[in-house]
Design a protein around this motif. Structure first.
Motif, PDB file in Angstrom:
ATOM      1  N   LEU A  15       0.802  -1.220   0.000  1.00 45.21           N
ATOM      2  CA  LEU A  15       0.000   0.000   0.000  1.00 45.21           C
ATOM      3  C   LEU A  15       0.837   1.272   0.000  1.00 45.21           C
ATOM      4  CD1 LEU A  15      -2.783   1.280   0.026  1.00 45.21           C
ATOM      5  CD2 LEU A  15      -2.793   1.076   2.530  1.00 45.21           C
ATOM      6  N   PRO A  16       1.883   1.378   0.835  1.00 47.85           N
ATOM      7  CA  PRO A  16       2.687   2.612   0.790  1.00 47.85           C
ATOM      8  C   PRO A  16       3.291   2.864  -0.588  1.00 47.85           C
ATOM      9  CG  PRO A  16       3.176   1.369   2.773  1.00 47.85           C
ATOM     10  CD  PRO A  16       2.336   0.480   1.907  1.00 47.85           C
ATOM     11  N   GLN A  17       3.694   1.804  -1.280  1.00 53.44           N
ATOM     12  CA  GLN A  17       4.270   1.966  -2.613  1.00 53.44           C
ATOM     13  C   GLN A  17       3.205   2.390  -3.616  1.00 53.44           C
ATOM     14  OE1 GLN A  17       6.592  -1.396  -3.833  1.00 53.44           O
ATOM     15  NE2 GLN A  17       7.189  -0.477  -5.788  1.00 53.44           N
ATOM     16  N   GLN A  18       1.983   1.850  -3.451  1.00 50.75           N
ATOM     17  CA  GLN A  18       0.879   2.269  -4.316  1.00 50.75           C
ATOM     18  C   GLN A  18       0.609   3.762  -4.147  1.00 50.75           C
ATOM     19  OE1 GLN A  18      -2.467  -0.176  -3.302  1.00 50.75           O
ATOM     20  NE2 GLN A  18      -1.614  -2.028  -4.210  1.00 50.75           N
ATOM     21  N   ILE A  19       0.562   4.201  -2.899  1.00 52.66           N
ATOM     22  CA  ILE A  19       0.289   5.604  -2.611  1.00 52.66           C
ATOM     23  C   ILE A  19       1.385   6.496  -3.172  1.00 52.66           C
ATOM     24  CG2 ILE A  19       0.032   7.321  -0.778  1.00 52.66           C
ATOM     25  CD1 ILE A  19      -1.300   5.138   0.909  1.00 52.66           C
ATOM     26  N   SER A  20       2.642   6.078  -2.983  1.00 52.12           N
ATOM     27  CA  SER A  20       3.756   6.900  -3.472  1.00 52.12           C
ATOM     28  C   SER A  20       3.748   6.994  -4.994  1.00 52.12           C
ATOM     29  CB  SER A  20       5.092   6.324  -2.990  1.00 52.12           C
ATOM     30  OG  SER A  20       5.325   5.042  -3.561  1.00 52.12           O
ATOM     31  N   ARG A  21       3.254   5.974  -5.660  1.00 52.85           N
ATOM     32  CA  ARG A  21       3.199   6.018  -7.117  1.00 52.85           C
ATOM     33  C   ARG A  21       2.074   6.923  -7.600  1.00 52.85           C
ATOM     34  NH1 ARG A  21       2.345   1.050 -11.430  1.00 52.85           N
ATOM     35  NH2 ARG A  21       2.967   2.217 -13.266  1.00 52.85           N
ATOM     36  N   LEU A  22       0.958   6.944  -6.856  1.00 53.48           N
ATOM     37  CA  LEU A  22      -0.176   7.776  -7.246  1.00 53.48           C
ATOM     38  C   LEU A  22       0.029   9.243  -6.868  1.00 53.48           C
ATOM     39  CD1 LEU A  22      -3.193   5.534  -6.135  1.00 53.48           C
ATOM     40  CD2 LEU A  22      -2.381   5.910  -8.462  1.00 53.48           C
ATOM     41  N   LEU A  23       0.808   9.490  -5.822  1.00 59.18           N
ATOM     42  CA  LEU A  23       0.885  10.818  -5.232  1.00 59.18           C
ATOM     43  C   LEU A  23       1.310  11.928  -6.194  1.00 59.18           C
ATOM     44  CD1 LEU A  23       0.256  12.085  -2.534  1.00 59.18           C
ATOM     45  CD2 LEU A  23       2.660  11.783  -1.875  1.00 59.18           C
TER      46      LEU A  23
END
Length: 359
Positions: A15-23
Motif C-alpha cells: 500500500l505505501p508503494q501504491q500511494i507513493s506512485r499515485l501521489l
C-alpha cells in the motif's frame, strides 16, 4: 480498484508503494484544481461572478498543460486515478443529494423517450458513419459511443462486434477530445435557446458522453440541472445492456467484414461491470440511504462539498489526459462522423424536450 491503474503488478505492490506512485499525479491535479479555484475567485472579485466555473477552468488549464507538456510515467498513474476513480466516487456521493422519489419522478414518458432517443440516435449515427465511408464495425463504435456513454460503450461493444484495435483507439481518442468540447460549450445553449434548468438537465443527460462529465456540464448552470441531468444520463447508460444484447445477435453480419490478422479485439460477451458500472449502483445505493433517512442531515452538506471538490480535481485530471492533437490523428472521416452524429443527437434531444413539454 487499483487494478485499473497499471494492471495487476500495481495491485500487488504494498500500500505505501501504491500511494507513493499515485501521489505525484494526484498532487499535480490538486495544483491545477487550486489554480482553477483561484481564478474563479478572481473572476468573482473583478466581475461580481465567475463567468467560467472552477470545473470548466480546471478542464481548460489541464488541457493547456497537456498540450504544451506530456506528463511522463511518474505522473500518469495519479492522473489516471484522479480522472477515473475519484470521479466515480464523486458520482456515488452525488447520490446523497437525491431520493428514490425524485428518481421515480422522472416519469414513464421520459423513460420511454430516453430509450427512443438512444435507439434512433444509434441507427441515424450508424447511417451517417456509413455514408461517410467508415467500415461497419467502426460505424457501430462511433454510433454507440455518441448515443450511449462514450468510452464505456465503445469498450463494451468492441468485443461483441470484433472491432480491431485501431478502430477502438481512434474512437476513444476522438471521444475524449469531443467530450471535453461538449462539456465546455453545452452550457452556452441555456441563454441561446432559453432553456430552463430542467430542460437543460435533460439535454445534458441525453448528449454528454460520460456520467461524470454531466456533472461538469451542468454544475455551472444550477443544482436542478445537475440532478435532472444525472438521472437522465443514468437511464441512458442502462440502455447499454439491451444494446449489447441486440448487437450480439447482429455480430455475425458485422464480423463478415475482413479484419486484419492480429488486430481483432478478444471476442465474447463483456463483463456485467461494463454494462452496469459500479458507481451507478453506488449512486442508486446512496439515494436509497437518503430516502430511508439513514444519512444524517448533518452529513449531507459535507458530502456535497466533497463531491464537488473531487469533481473539480477529476476535471483537472481529465484535461491533463486529453491532447487536442489526437483529433487530427483520428482521421477526418471519424471527426466528421462524430460531430455530425452528436449534432443530430442534440436535435433529437431538443425535439424530445419539446414533445414531452419539459418545463
Amino acid at each position: 480498484m487499483f487494478d485499473r491503474i497499471g494492471g495487476g503488478s500495481f495491485r500487488a505492490m504494498p500500500l505505501p508503494q501504491q500511494i507513493s506512485r499515485l501521489l505525484p499525479g494526484v498532487l499535480l491535479c490538486a495544483a491545477v484544481t487550486l489554480a482553477a479555484l483561484g481564478l474563479a475567485r478572481m473572476e468573482e472579485a473583478v466581475f461580481g461572478r465567475a463567468w467560467l466555473e472552477a470545473l470548466v477552468l480546471a478542464i481548460l488549464l489541464g488541457t493547456v498543460i497537456r498540450t504544451a507538456w506530456k506528463p511522463g510515467p511518474r505522473w500518469k498513474p495519479g492522473i489516471d486515478f484522479s480522472a477515473k476513480m475519484l470521479l466515480e466516487v464523486a458520482v456515488v456521493l452525488l447520490g446523497a443529494s437525491l431520493s428514490v422519489a425524485t428518481i421515480l419522478a422522472v416519469g414513464p414518458a421520459l423513460l420511454l423517450g430516453i430509450a427512443l432517443v438512444v435507439a434512433v440516435a444509434i441507427m441515424a449515427s450508424y447511417g451517417i458513419c456509413r455514408l461517410l465511408g467508415l467500415p461497419a464495425r467502426m460505424a457501430v463504435l462511433v454510433a454507440c459511443g455518441n448515443s450511449i456513454c462514450g468510452n464505456s460503450a465503445i469498450a463494451a461493444v468492441a468485443p461483441v462486434v470484433g472491432a480491431d484495435s485501431e478502430d477502438v483507439a481512434s474512437s476513444i481518442a476522438f471521444t475524449a477530445v469531443l467530450g471535453v468540447v461538449v462539456v465546455l460549450l453545452l452550457p452556452l445553449l441555456v441563454p441561446a435557446l432559453g432553456l430552463s434548468l430542467e430542460q437543460y438537465g435533460v439535454l445534458a443527460g441525453l448528449t454528454v458522453y460520460a456520467v461524470p462529465q454531466v456533472l461538469a456540464a451542468t454544475a455551472p448552470v444550477g443544482a436542478l440541472s445537475v440532478q435532472v441531468g444525472t438521472l437522465v444520463k443514468l437511464v441512458r447508460v442502462l440502455m447499454l445492456g439491451p444494446v449489447v444484447v441486440g448487437l450480439s445477435l447482429l455480430a455475425p453480419r458485422l464480423r463478415a467484414e475482413p479484419v486484419p490478422p492480429g488486430e481483432v479485439v478478444a471476442g465474447g460477451r463483456p463483463r456485467l461491470s461494463r454494462l452496469v458500472p459500479w458507481f451507478i449502483i453506488g449512486f442508486l445505493g446512496m439515494a436509497v440511504l437518503r430516502t430511508l433517512g439513514l444519512l444524517p442531515q448533518a452529513l449531507l452538506g459535507p458530502i456535497a462539498m466533497l463531491a464537488t471538490a473531487l469533481t473539480i480535481l477529476s476535471m483537472a485530471a481529465l484535461g491533463l489526459g486529453v491532447d487536442v492533437r489526437t483529433v487530427a490523428r483520428s482521421g477526418g472521416r471519424v471527426v466528421a462522423a462524430g460531430v455530425a452524429s452528436l449534432l443530430l443527437l442534440g436535435v433529437i434531444s431538443l425535439g424530445l424536450i419539446r414533445l414531452l413539454g419539459v418545463a
